[in-house]
Design a protein around this motif. Structure first.
Motif, PDB file in Angstrom:
ATOM      1  N   ASP A 171       0.831  -1.204   0.000  1.00  0.00           N
ATOM      2  CA  ASP A 171       0.000   0.000   0.000  1.00  0.00           C
ATOM      3  C   ASP A 171       0.866   1.256   0.000  1.00  0.00           C
ATOM      4  O   ASP A 171       0.596   2.208  -0.739  1.00  0.00           O
ATOM      5  N   GLU A 172       1.914   1.250   0.801  1.00  0.00           N
ATOM      6  CA  GLU A 172       2.828   2.397   0.835  1.00  0.00           C
ATOM      7  C   GLU A 172       3.498   2.607  -0.525  1.00  0.00           C
ATOM      8  O   GLU A 172       3.604   3.733  -1.004  1.00  0.00           O
ATOM      9  N   MET A 173       3.931   1.525  -1.149  1.00  0.00           N
ATOM     10  CA  MET A 173       4.556   1.615  -2.462  1.00  0.00           C
ATOM     11  C   MET A 173       3.570   2.172  -3.484  1.00  0.00           C
ATOM     12  O   MET A 173       3.909   3.055  -4.272  1.00  0.00           O
ATOM     13  N   LEU A 174       2.348   1.671  -3.465  1.00  0.00           N
ATOM     14  CA  LEU A 174       1.333   2.153  -4.403  1.00  0.00           C
ATOM     15  C   LEU A 174       0.997   3.626  -4.161  1.00  0.00           C
ATOM     16  O   LEU A 174       0.808   4.378  -5.122  1.00  0.00           O
ATOM     17  N   THR A 175       0.948   4.031  -2.920  1.00  0.00           N
ATOM     18  CA  THR A 175       0.673   5.434  -2.600  1.00  0.00           C
ATOM     19  C   THR A 175       1.745   6.324  -3.216  1.00  0.00           C
ATOM     20  O   THR A 175       1.436   7.372  -3.809  1.00  0.00           O
ATOM     21  N   LYS A 176       3.004   5.932  -3.098  1.00  0.00           N
ATOM     22  CA  LYS A 176       4.100   6.707  -3.692  1.00  0.00           C
ATOM     23  C   LYS A 176       3.966   6.762  -5.210  1.00  0.00           C
ATOM     24  O   LYS A 176       4.148   7.817  -5.817  1.00  0.00           O
ATOM     25  N   LYS A 177       3.669   5.631  -5.824  1.00  0.00           N
ATOM     26  CA  LYS A 177       3.520   5.585  -7.279  1.00  0.00           C
ATOM     27  C   LYS A 177       2.349   6.457  -7.733  1.00  0.00           C
ATOM     28  O   LYS A 177       2.464   7.205  -8.701  1.00  0.00           O
ATOM     29  N   THR A 201       0.992   8.981  -6.177  1.00  0.00           N
ATOM     30  CA  THR A 201       1.348  10.390  -5.962  1.00  0.00           C
ATOM     31  C   THR A 201       2.253  10.889  -7.080  1.00  0.00           C
ATOM     32  O   THR A 201       2.052  11.985  -7.606  1.00  0.00           O
ATOM     33  N   ALA A 202       3.223  10.091  -7.477  1.00  0.00           N
ATOM     34  CA  ALA A 202       4.133  10.472  -8.568  1.00  0.00           C
ATOM     35  C   ALA A 202       3.364  10.646  -9.874  1.00  0.00           C
ATOM     36  O   ALA A 202       3.596  11.612 -10.611  1.00  0.00           O
ATOM     37  N   TYR A 203       2.451   9.733 -10.176  1.00  0.00           N
ATOM     38  CA  TYR A 203       1.648   9.857 -11.392  1.00  0.00           C
ATOM     39  C   TYR A 203       0.779  11.106 -11.360  1.00  0.00           C
ATOM     40  O   TYR A 203       0.668  11.825 -12.359  1.00  0.00           O
ATOM     41  N   LYS A 204       0.165  11.377 -10.221  1.00  0.00           N
ATOM     42  CA  LYS A 204      -0.695  12.569 -10.109  1.00  0.00           C
ATOM     43  C   LYS A 204       0.115  13.841 -10.300  1.00  0.00           C
ATOM     44  O   LYS A 204      -0.333  14.782 -10.994  1.00  0.00           O
ATOM     45  N   LYS A 205       1.316  13.889  -9.727  1.00  0.00           N
ATOM     46  CA  LYS A 205       2.184  15.071  -9.908  1.00  0.00           C
ATOM     47  C   LYS A 205       2.578  15.210 -11.370  1.00  0.00           C
ATOM     48  O   LYS A 205       2.555  16.305 -11.924  1.00  0.00           O
ATOM     49  N   ALA A 206       2.958  14.110 -11.992  1.00  0.00           N
ATOM     50  CA  ALA A 206       3.358  14.140 -13.396  1.00  0.00           C
ATOM     51  C   ALA A 206       2.190  14.564 -14.285  1.00  0.00           C
ATOM     52  O   ALA A 206       2.370  15.394 -15.195  1.00  0.00           O
ATOM     53  N   MET A 207       1.029  14.054 -14.024  1.00  0.00           N
ATOM     54  CA  MET A 207      -0.144  14.404 -14.837  1.00  0.00           C
ATOM     55  C   MET A 207      -0.559  15.854 -14.613  1.00  0.00           C
ATOM     56  O   MET A 207      -0.995  16.521 -15.551  1.00  0.00           O
ATOM     57  N   LYS A 208      -0.385  16.330 -13.412  1.00  0.00           N
ATOM     58  CA  LYS A 208      -0.729  17.727 -13.102  1.00  0.00           C
ATOM     59  C   LYS A 208       0.197  18.652 -13.913  1.00  0.00           C
ATOM     60  O   LYS A 208      -0.242  19.661 -14.450  1.00  0.00           O
ATOM     61  N   GLY A 209       1.454  18.272 -14.023  1.00  0.00           N
ATOM     62  CA  GLY A 209       2.422  19.066 -14.798  1.00  0.00           C
ATOM     63  C   GLY A 209       2.093  19.036 -16.292  1.00  0.00           C
ATOM     64  O   GLY A 209       2.274  20.031 -16.983  1.00  0.00           O
ATOM     65  N   ILE A 210       1.593  17.910 -16.782  1.00  0.00           N
ATOM     66  CA  ILE A 210       1.241  17.792 -18.195  1.00  0.00           C
ATOM     67  C   ILE A 210      -0.004  18.624 -18.509  1.00  0.00           C
ATOM     68  O   ILE A 210      -0.079  19.266 -19.553  1.00  0.00           O
ATOM     69  N   LEU A 211      -0.944  18.639 -17.586  1.00  0.00           N
ATOM     70  CA  LEU A 211      -2.197  19.369 -17.818  1.00  0.00           C
ATOM     71  C   LEU A 211      -2.052  20.875 -17.667  1.00  0.00           C
ATOM     72  O   LEU A 211      -2.879  21.616 -18.157  1.00  0.00           O
ATOM     73  N   ASN A 212      -1.031  21.321 -16.985  1.00  0.00           N
ATOM     74  CA  ASN A 212      -0.844  22.778 -16.775  1.00  0.00           C
ATOM     75  C   ASN A 212      -0.005  23.388 -17.846  1.00  0.00           C
ATOM     76  O   ASN A 212       0.671  23.056 -18.624  1.00  0.00           O
TER      77      ASN A 212
END
Length: 121
Positions: free
Chosen positions: A102-108, A110-121
């Protein structure tokens, strides 16, 4: 007293499973004059325990072994305790694995959400 279908419904399991448990010697319901299986409150309590053990991946062979030890009498209490302690350790190990995953998935995630947020902005 409950019929097999009432017992199955009460426990959220199939009548087929109850018949299988009977065949394996895990449960021994009474039979009435017509030969119909009847389950009482003790059967329900026992089957709730069996259901929890199965939900936590205890093999039927181990449940059967535990049942046989129980039927042999109090002199088997140590063996029954050992079997339950081993299963409890298995559950604890699984919890640890699941928490780490669960901890590993949370990190992954979070990383995807940050990356996608950067792509959408």
């Amino acid at each position: 007293m409950y019929t097999i279908s009432e017992t199955a419904e009460k426990l959220g399991m199939s009548a087929h499973t109850l018949r299988y448990y009977e065949k394996e010697g895990i449960i021994a319901p009474q039979r009435n004059e017509a030969g119909i299986r009847e389950f009482d409150e003790q059967h329900i309590l026992w089957l709730q325990f069996v259901k929890k053990m199965r939900e936590t991946q205890m093999p039927v062979t181990q449940i059967k072994a535990y049942t046989e030890l129980f039927q042999e009498g109090e002199h088997t209490a140590g063996d029954r305790l050992k079997l339950l302690e081993e299963h409890q350790q298995y559950i604890k190990d699984q919890i640890e694995t699941l928490q780490a995953t669960d901890e590993m998935l949370t990190k992954k995630i979070t990383a995807y959400k940050k990356a996608m947020k950067g792509i959408l902005n």
